[in-house]
Design an enzyme around this catalytic site. Sequence first.
Site: not given
Ligand code: PNS
Length: 160
Positions: A130, A43, A19, A92
């Site tokens: 993570s 979560k 990150h 990645r």
């Molecule tokens: O690091 P992560 O857990 O892969 O991040 C995922 C994240 C937080 C970017 C994604 O879950 C997100 O944007 N969630 C917010 C809800 C949302 O907008 N959902 C629709 C996505 S298309």
Amino acid sequence: MNNVLAIYPGSFDPVTNGHLDLIERGAKIFGRLVVSVLRNVDKEPLFTLDERLEMLRGVTRQWPNVEVDVFEGLLVDYARLRDAKVILRGIRAVSDYEYELQMAMMNRKLNPDLETVFMMPALSYSYLSSRLVREIARLGGPITGLVPPAVEERLRAKVF
Ligand code: PNS
């Protein structure tokens, strides 16, 4: 892209060196980079939201144009609120691509003016996540070099 504000969203449970690599790259490209942690009630994270924010603030202090924030709800709504033009995400390996493409396309459908920009971390972090860091720490394995030293300390205190 000096006047562009980008959001780097994620769970950051915890922030890894992968990150950080991406944050450093993003901070060089965009005028302002907001690293934003999702407040996800569904979560059960290892680190509380406050712990994750504290760790992120500590390890990004060196970049004056990087800010750490929290968001909940839809990312596109948060981006609009912050007047962000770009969502930054890391890729990645090819295996990340499908999920990331799906999210990027859905976010584009929700807000066509918001661009998702993908950046690749250093190759040496291409296997780092993570989830794996949490698992290795929980099972007593070495996590040095995978996370910043302050995060390593917190992880050890958390799992032992
Ligand atoms: O690091 P992560 O857990 O892969 O991040 C995922 C994240 C937080 C970017 C994604 O879950 C997100 O944007 N969630 C917010 C809800 C949302 O907008 N959902 C629709 C996505 S298309």
